[in-house]
Every structure is written in C-alpha cells, then in structure tokens.
Design a protein around this motif. Structure first.
Motif, PDB file in Angstrom:
ATOM      1  N   PRO A 262       0.818  -1.213   0.000  1.00 11.08           N
ATOM      2  CA  PRO A 262       0.000   0.000   0.000  1.00 11.08           C
ATOM      3  C   PRO A 262       0.851   1.261   0.000  1.00 11.08           C
ATOM      4  O   PRO A 262       2.073   1.214   0.186  1.00 11.08           O
ATOM      5  CB  PRO A 262      -0.800  -0.119   1.295  1.00 11.08           C
ATOM      6  N   LEU A 263       0.188   2.376  -0.227  1.00 11.84           N
ATOM      7  CA  LEU A 263       0.824   3.685  -0.130  1.00 11.84           C
ATOM      8  C   LEU A 263       0.626   4.191   1.291  1.00 11.84           C
ATOM      9  O   LEU A 263      -0.483   4.141   1.831  1.00 11.84           O
ATOM     10  CB  LEU A 263       0.190   4.659  -1.124  1.00 11.84           C
ATOM     11  N   GLY A 264       1.699   4.645   1.909  1.00 14.89           N
ATOM     12  CA  GLY A 264       1.608   5.212   3.249  1.00 14.89           C
ATOM     13  C   GLY A 264       1.374   6.710   3.185  1.00 14.89           C
ATOM     14  O   GLY A 264       2.048   7.427   2.444  1.00 14.89           O
ATOM     15  N   VAL A 265       0.397   7.194   3.949  1.00 12.76           N
ATOM     16  CA  VAL A 265       0.031   8.609   3.969  1.00 12.76           C
ATOM     17  C   VAL A 265       0.265   9.161   5.369  1.00 12.76           C
ATOM     18  O   VAL A 265      -0.217   8.593   6.353  1.00 12.76           O
ATOM     19  CB  VAL A 265      -1.451   8.791   3.561  1.00 12.76           C
ATOM     20  N   GLN A 266       1.006  10.248   5.463  1.00 12.67           N
ATOM     21  CA  GLN A 266       1.300  10.844   6.757  1.00 12.67           C
ATOM     22  C   GLN A 266       0.062  11.503   7.342  1.00 12.67           C
ATOM     23  O   GLN A 266      -0.552  12.366   6.719  1.00 12.67           O
ATOM     24  CB  GLN A 266       2.421  11.876   6.635  1.00 12.67           C
ATOM     25  N   ARG A 267      -0.318  11.073   8.535  1.00  9.94           N
ATOM     26  CA  ARG A 267      -1.391  11.694   9.293  1.00  9.94           C
ATOM     27  C   ARG A 267      -0.864  12.037  10.678  1.00  9.94           C
ATOM     28  O   ARG A 267       0.210  11.591  11.084  1.00  9.94           O
ATOM     29  CB  ARG A 267      -2.589  10.750   9.422  1.00  9.94           C
ATOM     30  N   ARG A 268      -1.646  12.811  11.416  1.00  7.84           N
ATOM     31  CA  ARG A 268      -1.223  13.201  12.753  1.00  7.84           C
ATOM     32  C   ARG A 268      -1.019  11.980  13.644  1.00  7.84           C
ATOM     33  O   ARG A 268      -0.154  11.969  14.529  1.00  7.84           O
ATOM     34  CB  ARG A 268      -2.267  14.134  13.369  1.00  7.84           C
ATOM     35  N   SER A 269      -1.823  10.940  13.419  1.00  7.54           N
ATOM     36  CA  SER A 269      -1.739   9.738  14.247  1.00  7.54           C
ATOM     37  C   SER A 269      -0.649   8.776  13.794  1.00  7.54           C
ATOM     38  O   SER A 269      -0.415   7.748  14.440  1.00  7.54           O
ATOM     39  CB  SER A 269      -3.090   9.019  14.231  1.00  7.54           C
ATOM     40  N   GLY A 270       0.014   9.069  12.673  1.00  5.52           N
ATOM     41  CA  GLY A 270       1.043   8.181  12.150  1.00  5.52           C
ATOM     42  C   GLY A 270       0.894   8.014  10.655  1.00  5.52           C
ATOM     43  O   GLY A 270       0.203   8.790   9.991  1.00  5.52           O
ATOM     44  N   VAL A 271       1.534   6.998  10.101  1.00  4.74           N
ATOM     45  CA  VAL A 271       1.461   6.737   8.658  1.00  4.74           C
ATOM     46  C   VAL A 271       0.350   5.705   8.421  1.00  4.74           C
ATOM     47  O   VAL A 271       0.429   4.578   8.902  1.00  4.74           O
ATOM     48  CB  VAL A 271       2.802   6.223   8.116  1.00  4.74           C
ATOM     49  N   GLU A 272      -0.684   6.118   7.698  1.00  7.72           N
ATOM     50  CA  GLU A 272      -1.813   5.247   7.401  1.00  7.72           C
ATOM     51  C   GLU A 272      -1.618   4.596   6.042  1.00  7.72           C
ATOM     52  O   GLU A 272      -0.979   5.153   5.147  1.00  7.72           O
ATOM     53  CB  GLU A 272      -3.118   6.029   7.417  1.00  7.72           C
ATOM     54  N   ALA A 273      -2.184   3.405   5.875  1.00 10.64           N
ATOM     55  CA  ALA A 273      -2.051   2.648   4.631  1.00 10.64           C
ATOM     56  C   ALA A 273      -3.215   2.934   3.700  1.00 10.64           C
ATOM     57  O   ALA A 273      -4.360   3.047   4.132  1.00 10.64           O
ATOM     58  CB  ALA A 273      -1.991   1.156   4.931  1.00 10.64           C
ATOM     59  N   ARG A 274      -2.924   3.038   2.397  1.00 10.41           N
ATOM     60  CA  ARG A 274      -3.938   3.218   1.370  1.00 10.41           C
ATOM     61  C   ARG A 274      -3.790   2.129   0.319  1.00 10.41           C
ATOM     62  O   ARG A 274      -2.732   1.986  -0.304  1.00 10.41           O
ATOM     63  CB  ARG A 274      -3.811   4.593   0.698  1.00 10.41           C
ATOM     64  N   ASN A 275      -4.848   1.376   0.110  1.00  4.42           N
ATOM     65  CA  ASN A 275      -4.842   0.305  -0.882  1.00  4.42           C
ATOM     66  C   ASN A 275      -4.824   0.896  -2.293  1.00  4.42           C
ATOM     67  O   ASN A 275      -5.574   1.820  -2.603  1.00  4.42           O
ATOM     68  CB  ASN A 275      -6.079  -0.570  -0.687  1.00  4.42           C
ATOM     69  N   LEU A 276      -3.996   0.337  -3.171  1.00  4.36           N
ATOM     70  CA  LEU A 276      -3.873   0.827  -4.548  1.00  4.36           C
ATOM     71  C   LEU A 276      -4.338  -0.193  -5.577  1.00  4.36           C
ATOM     72  O   LEU A 276      -4.271   0.076  -6.776  1.00  4.36           O
ATOM     73  CB  LEU A 276      -2.403   1.181  -4.851  1.00  4.36           C
ATOM     74  N   SER A 277      -4.803  -1.341  -5.138  1.00 10.24           N
ATOM     75  CA  SER A 277      -4.984  -2.450  -6.076  1.00 10.24           C
ATOM     76  C   SER A 277      -6.345  -2.491  -6.752  1.00 10.24           C
ATOM     77  O   SER A 277      -6.536  -3.247  -7.704  1.00 10.24           O
ATOM     78  CB  SER A 277      -4.764  -3.778  -5.335  1.00 10.24           C
ATOM     79  N   THR A 278      -7.312  -1.683  -6.295  1.00 11.11           N
ATOM     80  CA  THR A 278      -8.664  -1.818  -6.833  1.00 11.11           C
ATOM     81  C   THR A 278      -8.940  -0.909  -8.022  1.00 11.11           C
ATOM     82  O   THR A 278      -9.914  -1.124  -8.739  1.00 11.11           O
ATOM     83  CB  THR A 278      -9.706  -1.526  -5.744  1.00 11.11           C
ATOM     84  N   GLU A 279      -8.130   0.112  -8.226  1.00  7.96           N
ATOM     85  CA  GLU A 279      -8.358   1.057  -9.324  1.00  7.96           C
ATOM     86  C   GLU A 279      -7.053   1.268 -10.091  1.00  7.96           C
ATOM     87  O   GLU A 279      -6.208   2.043  -9.684  1.00  7.96           O
ATOM     88  CB  GLU A 279      -8.877   2.398  -8.799  1.00  7.96           C
TER      89      GLU A 279
END
Length: 394
Positions: A262-279
């Motif tokens: 996944p792609l990691g996105v910086q948020r205040r709570s930490g690095v969140e994961a974003r799935n890239l496989s569906t589109e």
C-alpha cells in the motif's frame, strides 16, 4: 463496591449470532435469535454476504426482533466466532439499561460526502450516557470516504471517537448495500451513536512498514494521486519498489504487485495505509483507491507480510482493550479489510480469526471484511485501508 459480572451483563450486554442457512430470511431470523442473549435490546448490527437476498434478510430480522433498531451492510466475508466465513448472515446485538443507541442516515452522498458525515453525526445529540462512540457505515463504492470522516469531525470535534467500515460486495464492484431498519440503501451513510455508562474504546493497526524516503504529493484529484515529486505517481511508486516490468503495463500484474504494497500517507496519528490495487490507471499513470490524499502531503511506499499483519491484529485488540481502563469487556466489533483478506489468503485469514478468538476469550465478537475501515481516537482523519479496526465495549 465492585459490580458483579451478572449485573454488568444485565445492564450492558452484547450477543452474536451466525447462520449459514441458504434461505436468506430464515438465516437472518436464526442469526438474530442466537444474538439476543440479554434484556432490552437496543441495536442489531447485521453483516450479510452479498449472495443473500437483502430484502429477505431485513424481513427475517424484523420478524425475529420487531421494533429493535437495525443497521448493517453487505460484506466481503463475515467475521465471528468459529472463524471467517462466506455466505452467512452474522448479527451483533447490543442491549441493556446501561446502553443508549440512536441511529440516522444520510442519502445521496456522492458529491457531498462531508455534509453527509456532518448529518449522521447529529444522532449523537440524542444520547446522554458519558462514554460515547459514533459508529459509521458507508457505501464502499462512494469515493472520497475521508471527507465523510472529516464531516463527522466537523460536527463532533475531537472528543468523540469514530468507528466503522465501508460496505462491500465480494469484489464485484457493482453494488454494496447498507441496511437501515427496513431499508436497503446505496450511496448512503449510516450513523449510530452508541453511549454507555462504562468505557467504550477504539483500536486500529496496520501491519505495514515504510520503505525508503518519503515522497511529496504534488498533484491529486478525486481520491487519486496524479504526481509524486512532480512525476507520474504510478511510475514513481513502482520504481521505488523495484517492480517487475509487467507491473508497468499489465493491469492484473499491477494489481497482484500492489495488493501487498500500500501507499503510506502521513497523518497526525502516524502513517496510514492506502490500498492501490482496486483502481488501476495505466493510461493516466495515477494511483489511488478513492480515499482523500491531499496535495503537499508526505507519502511512502510500504510493504508487509503475514507475520506483520497478524501482529497488527494483536496490536489493535490490545489497544482497544487497554483503553477500557480495567473494566470488564462485554464484546468487540472487528472490521478487517478486503484487501488484507486477499493478501493473507484463506489460511492467513483463518489465523487472523484465531488471533481474534484468543483476544475475545469467552466474550462475543463479530464484524466483516470491508472496503475501508473507520477508526479515529484523535485528529481529523480516520479512514483506513488494510487495517484491523476494533471497537471494545465494557
């Protein structure tokens, strides 16, 4: 004076029922009857396989528990005691004098996701018990789910945790359905304010680690990252991971490669994961799965494996139960990601279920495989992919 276990379970209880009957109405009624384990039921949460007749499911629920508020959705698999399953109706029931519940719905959500989140958060005004959470169920095919969460935050501020998930349809990507009392809904958001005289807690973890240096989102639109570091985002992502040549040109090869990265996105709570496989967008060379990723934000490529994912299962359960501050848990809702299921495979999700059973012990738990998880204890953001989100009640 310590309250006895019996008094706790009379004032606040959770029950879970599951049925694998093929007849949709009969399965729903059977699951509801199994879930109703205490007095004064306040809410039924229904997780139904996409293969079931949704109208018949709701009719079966209403027949088995007339007058009890109902929310729920279709799934990419149902979670509960006995392990993950497909083709079932699984029901969680909440009740007792020590719990309050209020539900509401926003329809025609696409294009006004933030306002829809703000609207469903309004049900929180109807409950008064001190420990509260807003549970949110969304249509998993609606884009920009993060804006729904931000709309909830706009209404509630930082003091109310959020928990929920996006309805799924077994990877058909043609129609995920929400349930609200007797209605079957699409393009909608359901809110349920759950308030208790005892603590309620949210935990969330993903099992992925960042790889290399961060990248800056230089262009983004409609839930997709167009460029990273001023270059086509898909190419930068694949280069960072030394992807095989076919992933650059073949959609199925890209999906297979990106599923566990996944792609990691910086948020205040930490690095969140974003799935890239569906589109997959090989022509436009963009990446994304529908969640908001803001220009100027930091991102990372991420990777993980079964061990790290199952460790995150333990971590999410531990976090939620620890937040109960020593109070006896009465049950858990456990929402995992459809993409995680694809990464883990049948044996992996069986082991995930075993981890959940160990944490649950004798208490009931239920949930589903989602098209995105909602969990927020602080900060404005709270939409996740490839995570386990846990709601623990005491």
């Amino acid at each position: 004076m310590r309250i006895s276990d019996k008094e706790v379970h009379d004032r606040r209880w959770m029950g879970v029922g599951r049925s694998s009957l093929s007849d949709s109405g009969a399965a729903a009624a059977d699951a509801v009857r199994r879930a109703l384990t205490g007095p004064d039921p306040k809410l039924l949460v229904v997780f139904a396989a996409i293969t079931h007749d949704t109208e018949a499911v709701l009719a079966g629920v209403a027949g088995a528990a007339p007058g009890v508020p109902v929310i729920g959705c279709t799934t990419h698999g149902e979670i509960g005691p006995g392990g993950p399953a497909d083709g079932t109706v699984t029901v969680a029931a909440l009740g007792g004098a020590g719990l309050e519940v209020a539900t509401c719905v926003a329809e025609h959500v696409s294009g006004r996701q933030g306002d829809a989140g703000y609207e469903v958060a309004g049900c929180m005004r109807q409950v008064t018990q001190p420990h509260r959470v807003l549970m949110v169920l969304t249509d998993g095919l609606v884009r920009d789910q993060e804006s729904i969460v931000r709309g909830c935050y706009r209404a509630l501020g930082a003091g109310i945790p959020l928990f929920g998930g996006a309805a799924a349809d077994g990877w058909r990507m043609s129609g995920a359905y929400l349930f609200k009392d007797g209605q079957v809904l699409t393009d909608a958001v359901i809110g349920a304010a759950i308030a208790s005289e005892a603590p309620i807690a949210v935990g969330v973890r993903h099992g992925y680690r960042t790889v290399g240096q961060p990248m800056i989102v230089t262009r983004a639109a409609d839930g997709r990252v167009l460029t990273l570091d001023d270059r086509p985002a898909l190419d930068v992502y694949l280069e960072r991971l030394n992807a095989p040549p076919q992933a650059y040109t073949d959609p199925s090869a890209f999906t297979a490669f990106a599923l566990s990265r996944p792609l990691g996105v910086q948020r205040r709570s930490g690095v969140e994961a974003r799935n890239l496989s569906t589109e997959v967008d090989l022509e436009g060379r963009s990446i994304g799965g529908g969640g908001a990723i803001d220009p100027g934000g930091l991102t990372w490529v991420m990777t993980g494996d079964e061990e790290s994912i199952l460790d995150a299962t333990d971590g999410a359960c531990q976090d939620a139960l620890d937040r109960l501050a020593g109070h006896e848990p009465i049950g858990m809702l456990t929402f995992s990601c459809a993409a995680l299921r694809a990464v883990l495979g049948d044996e992996g999700i069986r082991r995930e279920g075993e981890r959940l059973e160990r944490w649950a012990g004798t208490m009931p738990f239920a949930g589903f495989y989602t098209y995105g998880e909602i969990a927020r204890n602080h900060g404005i953001d709270g939409f996740h992919n490839q995570t386990l989100a846990v709601l623990a009640l005491s």
